[in-house]
Design an enzyme around this catalytic site. Sequence first.
Site, short mmCIF file in Angstrom:
data_model
loop_
_atom_site.label_atom_id
_atom_site.label_comp_id
_atom_site.label_asym_id
_atom_site.label_seq_id
_atom_site.Cartn_x
_atom_site.Cartn_y
_atom_site.Cartn_z
N PHE A 142 0.84 -1.20 0.00
CA PHE A 142 0.00 0.00 0.00
C PHE A 142 0.88 1.26 0.00
CE2 PHE A 142 -3.19 2.87 1.78
CZ PHE A 142 -4.37 2.39 1.22
N ASP A 223 2.00 -5.29 8.57
CA ASP A 223 0.81 -4.46 8.42
C ASP A 223 -0.37 -5.39 8.22
OD1 ASP A 223 -1.34 -2.99 7.42
OD2 ASP A 223 -0.02 -1.48 6.53
N TYR A 248 -11.28 0.08 10.32
CA TYR A 248 -12.47 0.41 9.50
C TYR A 248 -12.74 -0.60 8.40
CZ TYR A 248 -8.60 2.83 7.08
OH TYR A 248 -7.40 3.15 6.51
N LYS A 249 -11.83 -1.55 8.18
CA LYS A 249 -12.05 -2.56 7.14
C LYS A 249 -12.87 -3.71 7.75
CE LYS A 249 -8.17 -0.75 4.58
NZ LYS A 249 -6.71 -0.71 4.41
N ARG A 398 -12.16 -6.11 -6.77
CA ARG A 398 -12.05 -6.88 -5.52
C ARG A 398 -13.45 -7.12 -4.98
NH1 ARG A 398 -7.85 -3.69 -1.77
NH2 ARG A 398 -9.48 -2.12 -1.98
C1 LIG Z 1 -6.01 0.50 4.50
C2 LIG Z 1 -4.54 0.47 4.55
C3 LIG Z 1 -3.79 1.58 5.00
C4 LIG Z 1 -4.46 2.86 5.39
O1 LIG Z 1 -3.72 3.56 6.33
P1 LIG Z 1 -4.42 4.73 7.17
O2 LIG Z 1 -3.32 5.33 7.94
O3 LIG Z 1 -5.50 4.11 7.99
O4 LIG Z 1 -5.00 5.69 6.18
C5 LIG Z 1 -2.41 1.45 5.07
N1 LIG Z 1 -1.80 0.31 4.70
C6 LIG Z 1 -2.49 -0.76 4.27
C7 LIG Z 1 -1.76 -2.01 3.88
C8 LIG Z 1 -3.87 -0.71 4.17
O5 LIG Z 1 -4.55 -1.77 3.72
#
Ligand SMILES: *Cc1c(COP(=O)(O)O)cnc(C)c1O
Length: 438
Positions: A142, A223, A248-249, A398
């Site tokens: 990400f 992560d 939030y996921k 997805r």
């Molecule tokens: C959703 C997600 C994020 C989002 O990070 P935020 O700090 O909550 O905006 C970061 N890394 C990964 C791998 C994600 O899936």
Amino acid sequence: MFGHNFNERGDRMARDPLTREWAEKMDQTDELSSFRQEFYIQEGTIYLNGNSLGLLSKRAEASLHAQLESWQRYGIGGWTQGKRPWFFLAESLRGGLAPLVGAKEHEVIVTGSTTVNIHQLLATFYRPQGKRTKIVTDVLTFPSDIYALQSQLRLFGLDPETHLIQVQSRDGRLLDEEEIVRQLTDEVALVLLPTVLYGSGQRLDIERVTKAAHERGIMIGWDACHSIGAMPHEFHRWGVDFAVWCSYKYLNSGPGSVGGLFVHEKHLPALPGLAGWFGSDKERQFDMEHTFIPAGDAGAFQIGTPHILSMAPIAGSLELFAEAGIDRIRAKSLRLTGYLMALVDGWLAGMGFEIANPREDERRGGHVALVHPDAVRICKALKEEEVIPDFRAPDMIRLAPTALYTSFVEVWEAVNRLKRIMTDKTYEQFLNERGVVA
Ligand SMILES: *Cc1c(COP(=O)(O)O)cnc(C)c1O
């Protein structure tokens, strides 16, 4: 095939997974089916985006309302009064959270966001020394994780071009653990990897890569944004140094809800790289001294005043996870995604779709990733048909059926609508351009 046999009355229709009757049977025998009533589900809409933003549950709504009432009734007194006093709110959530990541309670804390927590833990644990200066991550991670790592390197005056090693992917979708391990040289100080890739949904072998890193004297963080709430973890037992995640996921705690982190007890107590008064030993915080006395546990990694209203829904949401049990959630999630793939194989063959996620149970996360050259337009057509997918540029759809609120009939119906979109070519009415948020 999906863990069920239907022998009574020999109903032939119900034996064929491609029939709606089969999906109905699966729902009837699903021991988690009652959790669906706990959620706000829009009549007629099939929501398959729980991997980006989980739906609101009545429990999460109630625990948020309870905090608004505390504020209404007690004003500043809410810090110490009410059902869940704000001063201890983050700590009070450990009991529900620790089982989801396989941690001891004092190793976890609800705080910050994924990106902020990466910064916090890099500031704490990334210590370039001698020739051990590099950070390993991968090309499919990400972007926010990459930006955080790049900026942490720059804080040490190191060039990300030479010091951030991104493990390559042969097909742009999957990673090979073998190749990750090959990059763990004696120049590497720290590794940060996703437990489940946000694109293809590949689940990495966390235990194996953690072990390989430690054998080479390298610190490793994970992560878990795309795995928390979808599957169990054993961070403590695997000896993982640290981990971060959002809520939030799959944790369904609302847009921008507060994230969390894990620090293995072997590193505790620790002086946080980024200190703030909410990381204090709680007994001493209000002494207001200028000498920082950190909490002895993972609570030390908190920084400023917690975002109480964005943390409040987590309490209600975690109750549902405790009741359902993460092992049962994972078992159902695998059945749902396995079913979705069987329908794609059965109905969409020859229509240009490819399943990008690994097929093996232990190698996939909570979503199915379909690749198609017309993915943008197909997603628009799906939304028109009240199926909510998740598009990722340039060509990925997805689909995340979630164990707590998606039914097998919904999976059947969603793929049925997708088949119709393809045979009627209704997607051709849409432009092949993505929106701002997608
Ligand atoms: C959703 C997600 C994020 C989002 O990070 P935020 O700090 O909550 O905006 C970061 N890394 C990964 C791998 C994600 O899936």
